[in-house]
Scaffold this motif. Structure first.
Motif, PDB file in Angstrom:
ATOM      1  N   THR A 138       0.833  -1.207   0.000  1.00 22.51           N
ATOM      2  CA  THR A 138       0.000   0.000   0.000  1.00 22.51           C
ATOM      3  C   THR A 138       0.862   1.250   0.000  1.00 22.51           C
ATOM      4  O   THR A 138       0.597   2.218  -0.736  1.00 22.51           O
ATOM      5  CB  THR A 138      -0.922   0.001   1.232  1.00 22.51           C
ATOM      6  OG1 THR A 138      -1.733  -1.175   1.216  1.00 22.51           O
ATOM      7  CG2 THR A 138      -1.827   1.233   1.224  1.00 22.51           C
ATOM      8  N   GLU A 139       1.912   1.244   0.837  1.00 25.33           N
ATOM      9  CA  GLU A 139       2.805   2.405   0.890  1.00 25.33           C
ATOM     10  C   GLU A 139       3.506   2.623  -0.445  1.00 25.33           C
ATOM     11  O   GLU A 139       3.619   3.767  -0.919  1.00 25.33           O
ATOM     12  CB  GLU A 139       3.843   2.204   2.004  1.00 25.33           C
ATOM     13  CG  GLU A 139       3.237   2.252   3.406  1.00 25.33           C
ATOM     14  CD  GLU A 139       4.272   1.969   4.479  1.00 25.33           C
ATOM     15  OE1 GLU A 139       5.424   1.600   4.123  1.00 25.33           O
ATOM     16  OE2 GLU A 139       3.945   2.107   5.673  1.00 25.33           O
ATOM     17  N   ARG A 140       3.980   1.550  -1.052  1.00 25.77           N
ATOM     18  CA  ARG A 140       4.661   1.682  -2.340  1.00 25.77           C
ATOM     19  C   ARG A 140       3.698   2.161  -3.430  1.00 25.77           C
ATOM     20  O   ARG A 140       4.079   2.964  -4.288  1.00 25.77           O
ATOM     21  CB  ARG A 140       5.281   0.346  -2.745  1.00 25.77           C
ATOM     22  CG  ARG A 140       6.477  -0.058  -1.884  1.00 25.77           C
ATOM     23  CD  ARG A 140       7.079  -1.368  -2.337  1.00 25.77           C
ATOM     24  NE  ARG A 140       8.219  -1.747  -1.502  1.00 25.77           N
ATOM     25  CZ  ARG A 140       8.910  -2.871  -1.665  1.00 25.77           C
ATOM     26  NH1 ARG A 140       8.583  -3.719  -2.633  1.00 25.77           N
ATOM     27  NH2 ARG A 140       9.931  -3.145  -0.862  1.00 25.77           N
ATOM     28  N   SER A 141       2.457   1.657  -3.378  1.00 21.58           N
ATOM     29  CA  SER A 141       1.471   2.105  -4.368  1.00 21.58           C
ATOM     30  C   SER A 141       1.201   3.601  -4.227  1.00 21.58           C
ATOM     31  O   SER A 141       1.114   4.329  -5.228  1.00 21.58           O
ATOM     32  CB  SER A 141       0.170   1.322  -4.196  1.00 21.58           C
ATOM     33  OG  SER A 141       0.373  -0.054  -4.421  1.00 21.58           O
ATOM     34  N   LYS A 142       1.092   4.058  -2.973  1.00 18.55           N
ATOM     35  CA  LYS A 142       0.863   5.488  -2.748  1.00 18.55           C
ATOM     36  C   LYS A 142       2.035   6.316  -3.262  1.00 18.55           C
ATOM     37  O   LYS A 142       1.847   7.374  -3.868  1.00 18.55           O
ATOM     38  CB  LYS A 142       0.648   5.756  -1.256  1.00 18.55           C
ATOM     39  CG  LYS A 142      -0.679   5.224  -0.722  1.00 18.55           C
ATOM     40  CD  LYS A 142      -0.821   5.534   0.762  1.00 18.55           C
ATOM     41  CE  LYS A 142      -2.153   5.027   1.303  1.00 18.55           C
ATOM     42  NZ  LYS A 142      -2.306   5.288   2.746  1.00 18.55           N
ATOM     43  N   VAL A 143       3.258   5.817  -3.000  1.00 17.23           N
ATOM     44  CA  VAL A 143       4.447   6.544  -3.465  1.00 17.23           C
ATOM     45  C   VAL A 143       4.477   6.610  -4.986  1.00 17.23           C
ATOM     46  O   VAL A 143       4.775   7.654  -5.587  1.00 17.23           O
ATOM     47  CB  VAL A 143       5.726   5.875  -2.919  1.00 17.23           C
ATOM     48  CG1 VAL A 143       6.965   6.479  -3.575  1.00 17.23           C
ATOM     49  CG2 VAL A 143       5.813   6.041  -1.406  1.00 17.23           C
ATOM     50  N   ILE A 144       4.155   5.480  -5.630  1.00 13.12           N
ATOM     51  CA  ILE A 144       4.167   5.438  -7.097  1.00 13.12           C
ATOM     52  C   ILE A 144       3.115   6.380  -7.675  1.00 13.12           C
ATOM     53  O   ILE A 144       3.384   7.137  -8.621  1.00 13.12           O
ATOM     54  CB  ILE A 144       3.933   3.994  -7.587  1.00 13.12           C
ATOM     55  CG1 ILE A 144       5.151   3.111  -7.241  1.00 13.12           C
ATOM     56  CG2 ILE A 144       3.687   3.970  -9.092  1.00 13.12           C
ATOM     57  CD1 ILE A 144       4.939   1.646  -7.496  1.00 13.12           C
ATOM     58  N   ILE A 145       1.908   6.348  -7.092  1.00  8.76           N
ATOM     59  CA  ILE A 145       0.830   7.217  -7.584  1.00  8.76           C
ATOM     60  C   ILE A 145       1.195   8.685  -7.382  1.00  8.76           C
ATOM     61  O   ILE A 145       0.997   9.529  -8.264  1.00  8.76           O
ATOM     62  CB  ILE A 145      -0.490   6.875  -6.873  1.00  8.76           C
ATOM     63  CG1 ILE A 145      -0.964   5.478  -7.289  1.00  8.76           C
ATOM     64  CG2 ILE A 145      -1.561   7.914  -7.199  1.00  8.76           C
ATOM     65  CD1 ILE A 145      -2.147   4.970  -6.514  1.00  8.76           C
ATOM     66  N   GLU A 146       1.754   8.994  -6.192  1.00  3.89           N
ATOM     67  CA  GLU A 146       2.137  10.385  -5.919  1.00  3.89           C
ATOM     68  C   GLU A 146       3.254  10.841  -6.855  1.00  3.89           C
ATOM     69  O   GLU A 146       3.241  11.970  -7.359  1.00  3.89           O
ATOM     70  CB  GLU A 146       2.579  10.511  -4.463  1.00  3.89           C
ATOM     71  CG  GLU A 146       2.899  11.934  -4.049  1.00  3.89           C
ATOM     72  CD  GLU A 146       3.282  12.048  -2.587  1.00  3.89           C
ATOM     73  OE1 GLU A 146       3.630  13.163  -2.158  1.00  3.89           O
ATOM     74  OE2 GLU A 146       3.225  11.017  -1.872  1.00  3.89           O
ATOM     75  N   THR A 147       4.217   9.944  -7.097  1.00  5.12           N
ATOM     76  CA  THR A 147       5.316  10.278  -8.009  1.00  5.12           C
ATOM     77  C   THR A 147       4.795  10.521  -9.425  1.00  5.12           C
ATOM     78  O   THR A 147       5.220  11.469 -10.107  1.00  5.12           O
ATOM     79  CB  THR A 147       6.355   9.152  -8.022  1.00  5.12           C
ATOM     80  OG1 THR A 147       6.848   8.941  -6.695  1.00  5.12           O
ATOM     81  CG2 THR A 147       7.518   9.503  -8.939  1.00  5.12           C
ATOM     82  N   GLN A 148       3.869   9.666  -9.858  1.00  4.46           N
ATOM     83  CA  GLN A 148       3.304   9.836 -11.196  1.00  4.46           C
ATOM     84  C   GLN A 148       2.549  11.160 -11.303  1.00  4.46           C
ATOM     85  O   GLN A 148       2.641  11.858 -12.319  1.00  4.46           O
ATOM     86  CB  GLN A 148       2.363   8.676 -11.505  1.00  4.46           C
ATOM     87  CG  GLN A 148       1.817   8.694 -12.933  1.00  4.46           C
ATOM     88  CD  GLN A 148       0.955   7.493 -13.226  1.00  4.46           C
ATOM     89  OE1 GLN A 148       0.724   6.660 -12.357  1.00  4.46           O
ATOM     90  NE2 GLN A 148       0.460   7.400 -14.444  1.00  4.46           N
TER      91      GLN A 148
END
Length: 281
Positions: A138-148
């Motif tokens: 979940t944390e990695r998904s949030k980071v990826i979405i925020e980065t995108q």
């Protein structure tokens, strides 16, 4: 792209020069290469969108592969656990036959208790590990979405700055700066440039408010003090204007060369304190 641009120029220029209905150079109102620049910008934006879509597909694929890998590990772990339990049962039955220490019922009860404890321990450990994996995913998904999102916003802002550089009218520039601020409300550079455009159309108090907001966000940004000094000068507040000019020069000494070129400081030219700020040649 540069080769394509050169080829198009070599193709267009001869026909323009040697056409029977040749247009005089003095009558050209706009640059001939402007459509090419706009086409270049559109191609760049299209390329950025394609890269974003590719990045999104890669991220989705990686997340799916990670989830599939976690499921495979969980199934293997469960299978190994069940096999170990059956091995324990087999070993216990062998001991019963060979040694005969307890009755069959006692061993059966003991095995049930031991198996229940073992299964409960393994289940708790398995659930704990799964929760940790879910939290990390979940944390990695949030980071990826925020980065995108940050990449998309950065590309949009970059395109808007390029568009602002092509705009001729101050009101058109203000519209572009408003779009930048809608994406990034705390962009002090956009605030400062918008304040400058507002001064050009006579919206002095609006420009003063924007300069104040920019200074509140970053007290070390020299251009914000410079724009506020321009607004104070237009409002005939010479003391406040001179104070902001001094602060801007302290933060950026390169602004000294613009003191006499800034048209908003014309009513300060007779001020003694202003004259002392002008560098001696």
């Amino acid at each position: 792209m540069s080769k394509l641009f050169t080829a198009i120029l070599f193709f267009i220029v001869p026909f323009t020069l040697f056409s029977e209905d040749t247009v005089q150079v003095d009558s050209i109102q706009q640059p001939l290469y402007r459509p090419l620049i706009e086409r270049y910008i559109l191609d760049e934006i299209k390329s950025l969108r394609q890269e974003n879509q590719s990045l999104k597909a890669q991220v989705t694929k990686q997340i799916s592969e990670a989830k599939l890998e976690s499921s495979d590990r969980a199934i293997n772990y469960t299978t190994s656990t069940v096999n170990n339990i059956f091995y324990i049962i087999t070993a216990a039955a062998s001991l019963l036959v060979l040694l005969g220490w307890r009755s069959l019922n006692d061993i059966k009860k003991s095995l049930k208790i031991d198996m229940a404890k073992k299964i409960q321990t393994l289940t708790s450990d398995y659930e704990s590990r799964l929760q940790q994996i879910e939290v990390k995913m979940t944390e990695r998904s949030k980071v990826i979405i925020e980065t995108q999102k940050n990449i998309t916003d950065t590309n949009s802002i970059h395109s808007l700055w390029m568009r602002a550089g092509l705009e001729k009218g101050d009101e058109d520039k203000i519209s572009v700066y408003d779009e930048i601020l809608s994406i990034k409300p705390d962009d002090i550079e956009a605030m400062t440039y918008k304040a400058d455009a507002l001064l050009e159309i006579g919206e002095v108090r609006w420009a003063l408010n924007l300069a104040n907001n920019a200074i509140d966000l970053d007290k070390e940004y020299a251009l914000a003090y410079w724009q506020r000094a321009c607004a104070y000068s237009q409002l005939d507040k010479q003391t406040e204007a001179l104070k902001d000019i001094k602060k801007a020069l302290e933060l950026s000494d390169t602004l000294e060369d613009e003191l006499l070129n800034e048209k908003h400081f014309e009513n300060l030219h007779d001020n003694k304190s202003f004259k002392l700020l002008i560098p001696k040649s």
